[in-house]
Write a protein that holds these residues in place. Structure first.
Motif, PDB file in Angstrom:
ATOM      1  N   LEU A   1      16.534 -32.285 -40.963  1.00 38.50           N
ATOM      2  CA  LEU A   1      16.891 -31.697 -39.680  1.00 38.50           C
ATOM      3  C   LEU A   1      18.205 -30.920 -39.753  1.00 38.50           C
ATOM      4  O   LEU A   1      18.418 -29.963 -39.010  1.00 38.50           O
TER       5      LEU A   1
ATOM      6  N   GLN B   1      13.114 -23.228 -38.146  1.00 39.47           N
ATOM      7  CA  GLN B   1      13.578 -23.826 -39.400  1.00 39.47           C
ATOM      8  C   GLN B   1      12.441 -24.615 -40.052  1.00 39.47           C
ATOM      9  O   GLN B   1      11.915 -25.552 -39.463  1.00 39.47           O
TER      10      GLN B   1
ATOM     11  N   ASN C   1      11.734 -26.925 -35.593  1.00 38.20           N
ATOM     12  CA  ASN C   1      11.881 -27.462 -36.951  1.00 38.20           C
ATOM     13  C   ASN C   1      10.542 -28.020 -37.395  1.00 38.20           C
ATOM     14  O   ASN C   1       9.977 -28.909 -36.751  1.00 38.20           O
TER      15      ASN C   1
ATOM     16  N   TYR D   1      14.645 -24.172 -30.231  1.00 38.57           N
ATOM     17  CA  TYR D   1      14.859 -24.623 -31.612  1.00 38.57           C
ATOM     18  C   TYR D   1      13.548 -25.209 -32.129  1.00 38.57           C
ATOM     19  O   TYR D   1      12.949 -26.089 -31.491  1.00 38.57           O
TER      20      TYR D   1
ATOM     21  N   ASP E   1      11.966 -27.113 -43.085  1.00 43.05           N
ATOM     22  CA  ASP E   1      12.974 -27.869 -43.819  1.00 43.05           C
ATOM     23  C   ASP E   1      12.513 -29.312 -44.008  1.00 43.05           C
ATOM     24  O   ASP E   1      11.836 -29.875 -43.137  1.00 43.05           O
TER      25      ASP E   1
ATOM     26  N   ALA F   1      22.871 -26.779 -38.658  1.00 38.46           N
ATOM     27  CA  ALA F   1      21.957 -26.562 -37.539  1.00 38.46           C
ATOM     28  C   ALA F   1      22.517 -27.137 -36.241  1.00 38.46           C
ATOM     29  O   ALA F   1      22.254 -26.615 -35.153  1.00 38.46           O
TER      30      ALA F   1
ATOM     31  N   PHE G   1       9.986 -31.527 -41.444  1.00 42.65           N
ATOM     32  CA  PHE G   1      11.100 -32.421 -41.785  1.00 42.65           C
ATOM     33  C   PHE G   1      10.596 -33.830 -42.083  1.00 42.65           C
ATOM     34  O   PHE G   1       9.554 -34.268 -41.605  1.00 42.65           O
TER      35      PHE G   1
END
Length: 305
Positions: free
Chosen positions: A135, A130, A167, A165, A132, A153, A170
């Motif tokens: 979060l 992800q 991310n 996972y 982004d 998510a 963010f």
């Protein structure tokens, strides 16, 4: 295809290619919490992209548009969250495994439906990646609402349970979200860290992907970019990154993920909040670069093997 409207204006104005890369408009916008408009993204991108140069950032020896097959837009019921997620899940399940599926949202909640479809099709989700500004791991947002673009998510990790996972980028979160994320098998880089990390350091961090198995799902929220370069989003967050920072990260990741990558979601572009199509041109470049890097990444893995 049932419940999918064929495009009047295909993306980038191209006729259907060989179909190794499929594109699907997913104009879902049911749980917004700030500025509306993401449901118009597939339509506006189809209107704008024929007038933009579809040249990738780097020439890697491929013609991405020759591989593109624009399937059109999913027919959705505005405001009916569960119905829309179910329909997206069903259609996605039908398409997975036939090539790379690129979904153009729409709000970020569509990634939950896509992840569910991946689990339906392959019985697992190996890695969820992800990009982004947020979060999106809240338990509720807005307060009292358990299913939204800010909670998807968490539901995805609890329900679909990817092995890893990731991310990246963010900068908008609360401490409870961050604590939850750190409790997962995760790679987390905020926008400051992502901007500062070297190519080599990022590659070393992401090599953990090689320790997983199963399909990979990539989801890119356009608000990962700084609002100065991508103003057309529903939930802008200052302190974001520039285009080349994201490109570098994708260039590092793609040789690691391309052969197992089954779906990419590009979400949260909001045309009514754009300025002079600045964000539209960025999203168009991102789509071309993703296709280009994907084709290159597949070849990288095959050559290395």
């Amino acid at each position: 295809m049932l419940h999918v409207h064929e495009p009047v204006n295909p993306m980038f104005g191209v006729s259907k290619g060989n179909g190794r890369i499929m594109m699907l408009g997913v104009p879902m916008e049911d749980t917004l919490s700030f500025k509306p408009g993401t449901r118009f993204a597939p339509m506006v991108l189809r209107q704008v992209t024929p007038y933009l140069e579809a040249t990738p950032t780097e020439w890697l020896g491929y013609e991405p548009l020759s591989e593109l097959n624009d399937l059109g837009d999913v027919s959705l019921h505005q405001g009916d969250v569960e119905f829309n997620l179910s329909r997206i899940r069903s259609i996605t399940s039908e398409l997975l495994g036939k090539g790379l599926l690129i979904n153009i949202g729409g709000e970020h909640t569509i990634s939950l439906a896509v992840a569910r479809a991946i689990r339906d099709k392959f019985n697992e989700l190996g890695v969820f990646i992800q990009f982004d500004a947020h979060l999106d791991l809240r338990g509720e947002w807005p307060m009292g609402q358990g299913l939204s673009h800010a909670t998807f998510a968490r539901i995805l990790n609890n329900e679909v349970k990817p092995s890893l996972y990731v991310n990246l980028g963010f900068r908008g979160f609360d401490e409870e979200e961050l604590s939850y994320a750190r409790g997962l098998n995760s790679v987390l880089l905020d926008s400051v860290e992502l901007s500062a990390v070297s190519y080599t350091q990022l590659r070393d961090l992401l090599r953990i992907i090689n320790d997983t198995h199963g399909p990979i799902h990539l989801s890119i929220d356009i608000d990962v970019f700084d609002p100065s370069v991508a103003p057309g989003v529903g939930n802008p967050e200052a302190g974001g990154v520039g285009y080349m920072t994201i490109y570098k990260a994708l260039e590092v990741a793609m040789p690691l993920i391309a052969e197992r990558l089954v779906a990419i979601d590009i979400v949260e572009y909001s045309p009514p909040n754009d300025v002079s199509n600045i964000t539209a041109s960025l999203v168009a470049k991102l789509i071309v670069d993703l296709m280009n890097l994907y084709l290159w990444g597949i070849n990288c893995r095959r050559v290395r093997s």
